[in-house]
Design an enzyme around this catalytic site. Structure first.
Site, mmCIF file in Angstrom:
data_model
loop_
_atom_site.group_PDB
_atom_site.id
_atom_site.type_symbol
_atom_site.label_atom_id
_atom_site.label_comp_id
_atom_site.label_asym_id
_atom_site.label_seq_id
_atom_site.Cartn_x
_atom_site.Cartn_y
_atom_site.Cartn_z
ATOM 1 N N ASP A 121 -9.194 -13.098 -7.997
ATOM 2 C CA ASP A 121 -9.648 -12.199 -6.612
ATOM 3 C C ASP A 121 -10.386 -13.270 -5.556
ATOM 4 O OD1 ASP A 121 -8.998 -8.987 -6.384
ATOM 5 O OD2 ASP A 121 -10.126 -9.992 -4.620
ATOM 6 N N ASN A 171 0.525 -10.926 -7.817
ATOM 7 C CA ASN A 171 0.139 -9.188 -6.979
ATOM 8 C C ASN A 171 -0.370 -9.443 -5.817
ATOM 9 O OD1 ASN A 171 -0.623 -6.151 -7.120
ATOM 10 N ND2 ASN A 171 -2.518 -7.436 -7.063
ATOM 11 N N TYR A 194 4.831 -8.471 7.673
ATOM 12 C CA TYR A 194 4.636 -7.685 6.192
ATOM 13 C C TYR A 194 6.149 -7.733 5.750
ATOM 14 C CZ TYR A 194 3.470 -4.816 2.245
ATOM 15 O OH TYR A 194 3.234 -4.038 1.154
ATOM 16 N N ASP A 202 -8.881 -17.870 -3.933
ATOM 17 C CA ASP A 202 -7.943 -17.488 -2.586
ATOM 18 C C ASP A 202 -6.566 -17.865 -2.958
ATOM 19 O OD1 ASP A 202 -6.486 -17.181 -0.398
ATOM 20 O OD2 ASP A 202 -7.829 -17.853 0.959
ATOM 21 N N VAL A 203 -5.576 -17.167 -3.297
ATOM 22 C CA VAL A 203 -4.371 -17.659 -3.712
ATOM 23 C C VAL A 203 -3.396 -18.473 -2.825
ATOM 24 C CG1 VAL A 203 -4.059 -16.256 -5.813
ATOM 25 C CG2 VAL A 203 -3.379 -15.174 -3.658
ATOM 26 N N GLY A 249 -7.383 -2.558 -6.723
ATOM 27 C CA GLY A 249 -6.364 -2.007 -6.411
ATOM 28 C C GLY A 249 -5.189 -1.887 -7.561
ATOM 29 N N VAL A 280 2.128 4.099 -2.481
ATOM 30 C CA VAL A 280 0.946 4.003 -3.552
ATOM 31 C C VAL A 280 -0.079 4.841 -3.262
ATOM 32 C CG1 VAL A 280 0.008 2.856 -5.482
ATOM 33 C CG2 VAL A 280 2.225 2.038 -4.494
ATOM 34 N N LYS A 336 7.700 -9.870 2.623
ATOM 35 C CA LYS A 336 8.343 -9.244 1.389
ATOM 36 C C LYS A 336 9.827 -9.383 1.060
ATOM 37 C CE LYS A 336 4.285 -7.374 0.125
ATOM 38 N NZ LYS A 336 3.549 -8.016 -1.240
#
Ligand code: NAD
Length: 266
Positions: A44, A93, A159, A66-67, A24, A192, A163
């Site tokens: 990732d 990201n 979401y 896994d962040v 992505g 995008v 954000k």
């Protein structure tokens, strides 16, 4: 003449981490930093995406992380310190779309997962990155938000909340670490041109009994340029912010969206 894909800035010697960078937008950001001469590490959670980037671009180092898991982030930063010897640039990201539905339909689990991946992960990564950047007296943190972090987004409240949270985190961290030479900014992509966008268009079109083409036209109607943006547009803003030309910019939420004035998923 071949078209230039990335901003021609020189970032040789810089050490960069891009989270969720195997596919992505993150992958294109990683490719942009590599093209600028930087050393790049991506993490990732998807093993197939990691295998693919390893095969395609062996110069980019990878870890399966896994962040949203602080222990996994710690292990990744230990590895980054070993491999790169420090860090100059962190691109936070990672972010998932989260559930679609009214607030009464959203499960607590889906809400928690969205906040954990989209906002909490940025805290975990910054906690480890800031001391490394303080050591250098210079650094850049770039957080991927969304135009959903400055507009209303009905039926996508987790979401949107995540954000908007990224923007608050960005501005607050910028004030906290600015005197250490660390710049912190957020990029707000609009629509995008990715499979994630086309998938959302298709699902929404099916739900409303419309064609995907009509749905896309409806979504792009409240966009000044009436168009999607490319992943390279996002990568080039990240490159600019982390280049010598971006040194005066911190604490900003910068839209790269063609002028989105309304989220059109109703
Ligand atoms: P994507 O859905 O294509 O996913 C990119 C990568 O993220 C995948 O390889 C996936 O495995 C990885 N990932 C997912 N969860 C992870 C986790 N917990 N830990 C580590 N990796 C994980 O994402 P994208 O569309 O490229 O979006 C990148 C960022 O840009 C996100 O923060 C997203 O919210 C933001 N954004 C995207 C768009 C868009 O239209 N695509 C618009 C606005 C903002």
């Amino acid at each position: 003449m071949t078209e230039q894909r990335f901003l021609p800035v020189n970032l040789s010697g810089k050490r960069v981490v891009v989270t969720a960078g195997a596919a992505g937008i993150g992958r294109v950001i990683a490719e942009g930093f590599l093209a600028a001469g930087a050393r790049v590490h991506v993490c990732d959670v998807a093993p197939e995406a990691i295998d693919e980037i390893k095969t395609d671009i062996p110069e980019i180092s990878t870890s399966r992380t896994d962040v949203s898991d602080p222990a996994a982030v710690n292990a990744m930063f230990d590895e980054v310190e070993r491999r790169l010897g420090g860090l100059d640039i962190l691109v936070n990201n990672a972010g998932i779309a989260g559930p679609t539905g009214g607030v009464t339909d959203v499960s607590a689990e889906a809400l928690r997962e969205t906040l954990a991946i989209d906002v909490e992960s940025m805290f975990h990564c910054a906690k480890r990155a800031v001391p490394l950047m303080r050591r250098e007296g210079l650094g850049h943190v770039v957080n991927l938000a969304s135009v959903a972090g400055r507009l209303s987004y009905p039926n996508r409240t987790p979401y949107a909340a995540a954000k908007w949270g990224v923007i608050g985190f960005t501005k607050s961290l910028a004030m906290e670490v600015g005197r250490d030479g660390i710049r912190v900014n957020a990029i707000l992509p609009g629509h995008v041109n990715t499979t994630r966008f086309s998938g959302l268009v298709e699902r929404r079109a099916a739900a409303l009994g419309m064609s995907p083409e009509d749905m896309e036209r409806r979504v792009l109607d409240p966009v000044a340029l009436g168009a999607k943006v490319e992943r390279e547009d996002i990568a080039n803003m990240a490159l600019y912010l982390c280049s010598p030309f971006g040194m005066a910019i911190s604490g900003q939420a910068i839209s790269v969206c063609g002028g989105v004035e309304m989220m059109g998923w109703k």
